[in-house]
Design a protein around this motif. Structure first.
Motif, PDB file in Angstrom:
ATOM      1  N   VAL A 165       0.761  -1.273  -0.117  1.00 16.67           N
ATOM      2  CA  VAL A 165      -0.119  -0.083   0.085  1.00 16.67           C
ATOM      3  C   VAL A 165       0.916   1.111   0.085  1.00 16.67           C
ATOM      4  CG1 VAL A 165      -1.700   1.362   1.262  1.00 16.67           C
ATOM      5  CG2 VAL A 165      -1.806  -1.266   1.164  1.00 16.67           C
ATOM      6  N   GLY A 166       2.206   1.167   0.835  1.00 17.62           N
ATOM      7  CA  GLY A 166       2.873   2.561   1.023  1.00 17.62           C
ATOM      8  C   GLY A 166       3.462   2.967  -0.235  1.00 17.62           C
TER       9      GLY A 166
ATOM     10  N   TRP B 214       2.275   2.200  -3.428  1.00 13.26           N
ATOM     11  CA  TRP B 214       1.321   2.848  -4.555  1.00 13.26           C
ATOM     12  C   TRP B 214       0.883   4.013  -3.981  1.00 13.26           C
ATOM     13  CZ3 TRP B 214       1.677   1.117  -9.133  1.00 13.26           C
ATOM     14  CH2 TRP B 214       2.242  -0.160  -9.288  1.00 13.26           C
ATOM     15  N   VAL B 215       0.634   4.268  -2.826  1.00 11.09           N
ATOM     16  CA  VAL B 215       0.061   5.597  -2.061  1.00 11.09           C
ATOM     17  C   VAL B 215       1.430   6.629  -2.465  1.00 11.09           C
ATOM     18  CG1 VAL B 215      -0.523   6.828  -0.081  1.00 11.09           C
ATOM     19  CG2 VAL B 215      -1.583   4.587  -0.476  1.00 11.09           C
TER      20      VAL B 215
ATOM     21  N   GLN C 140       3.017   7.249  -4.655  1.00  9.20           N
ATOM     22  CA  GLN C 140       3.326   7.366  -6.118  1.00  9.20           C
ATOM     23  C   GLN C 140       2.698   9.109  -6.279  1.00  9.20           C
ATOM     24  OE1 GLN C 140       4.990   5.877  -8.549  1.00  9.20           O
ATOM     25  NE2 GLN C 140       5.548   4.671  -6.627  1.00  9.20           N
TER      26      GLN C 140
ATOM     27  N   HIS D 128       3.402  14.393  -1.781  1.00 14.12           N
ATOM     28  CA  HIS D 128       2.497  15.140  -0.649  1.00 14.12           C
ATOM     29  C   HIS D 128       2.265  16.357  -1.043  1.00 14.12           C
ATOM     30  CE1 HIS D 128       1.150  16.212   3.315  1.00 14.12           C
ATOM     31  NE2 HIS D 128       2.152  17.155   3.245  1.00 14.12           N
TER      32      HIS D 128
ATOM     33  N   LYS E  46      -5.991  14.134  -6.680  1.00 18.13           N
ATOM     34  CA  LYS E  46      -5.237  13.026  -6.155  1.00 18.13           C
ATOM     35  C   LYS E  46      -5.524  11.793  -6.875  1.00 18.13           C
ATOM     36  CE  LYS E  46      -3.316  14.542  -1.652  1.00 18.13           C
ATOM     37  NZ  LYS E  46      -3.145  13.966  -0.256  1.00 18.13           N
TER      38      LYS E  46
ATOM     39  N   PHE F 200      -2.418  10.165  -9.333  1.00 20.43           N
ATOM     40  CA  PHE F 200      -2.069   8.778  -9.526  1.00 20.43           C
ATOM     41  C   PHE F 200      -2.032   8.211 -10.457  1.00 20.43           C
ATOM     42  CE2 PHE F 200      -3.230   4.487  -8.815  1.00 20.43           C
ATOM     43  CZ  PHE F 200      -2.157   3.973  -8.210  1.00 20.43           C
TER      44      PHE F 200
END
Length: 227
Positions: A112-113, A115-116, A118, A121, A133, A137
């Protein structure tokens, strides 16, 4: 491809046995191979990936470098052909790098981390973040695929271009055979151009192997160290 892979197995098996015998002189070939290995480690892998993680990826990067280099050099032999002049080969190599990037990133940051991560911030209002977002993505994931597609096309285009220009130069000799006087003028110039271009291709063979390996290391480093 199979010949290049078999040659790598034979050469590096011999190199490993040779390096175990520290009491014997290494020789020019051993020193040259060892220098290239150290160069990939110190000037490609560690700067791009970081000293802590680079050594884990050294087997892959060395395999990529020497395989691409072997295929490029085989293309300089008469009638041998270069496997890196085919999209199937460069595409497969780029796809292997793509898989390495994906799985190494997920292993380091979590499925998860990774792909998130990508999506960079951004301090956005919630309503705007919900809108932007997902779009960012999709763009970032598409960019990830495009980078590796360009990696394959870069190597393909550079290796095909050299062979094509060399073939055109040599074709001038055959085209001038119909006229004796023209043949005597064209042949020396064509031979000189072919020799000069072959020396350039020798340089390009090493350069493109380095560039492919460096970009692969860079993409891996971006995956395991996104910030």
């Amino acid at each position: 491809e199979a010949v290049a892979a078999l040659l790598m197995v034979l050469v590096f098996s011999w190199l490993a046995m040779r390096l175990r015998r520290s009491d014997r002189p290494k020789g020019a070939l051993t020193n040259a191979l060892e220098a290239m290995i150290v160069f990939i480690r110190d000037d490609v892998a560690r700067p791009a990936i970081g000293g802590h993680d680079a050594d884990r990826f050294m087997p892959y990067l060395l395999t990529i470098f020497f395989f691409v280099l072997s295929c490029n050099l085989f293309g300089m032999l008469p009638w041998a052909g270069s496997a890196t002049g085919a999209l199937a080969t460069t595409g497969a190599l780029a796809f292997l790098t793509f898989l390495t990037v994906i799985f190494s990133g997920m292993a380091k940051l979590g499925p998860v981390g990774f792909w998130v991560g990508q999506v960079p911030h951004m301090d956005l209002p919630p309503a705007l973040a919900i809108l932007l977002k997902p779009m960012i993505f999709v763009i970032e994931v598409m960019g990830l695929g495009i980078k590796h597609f360009i990696l394959a096309m870069r190597l393909l285009a550079n290796m095909m271009a050299g062979h094509l220009v060399l073939a055109v130069i040599m074709a001038f000799i055959a085209a001038s055979a119909a006229s004796g006087l023209v043949w005597y003028a064209v042949t020396p110039a064509s031979l000189f151009g072919a020799v000069a271009l072959s020396l350039l291709e020798l340089f390009v063979a090493f350069l493109q192997a380095y560039i492919f390996t460096f970009l692969s290391a860079l993409f891996i480093g971006m995956a395991v160290h996104p910030h």
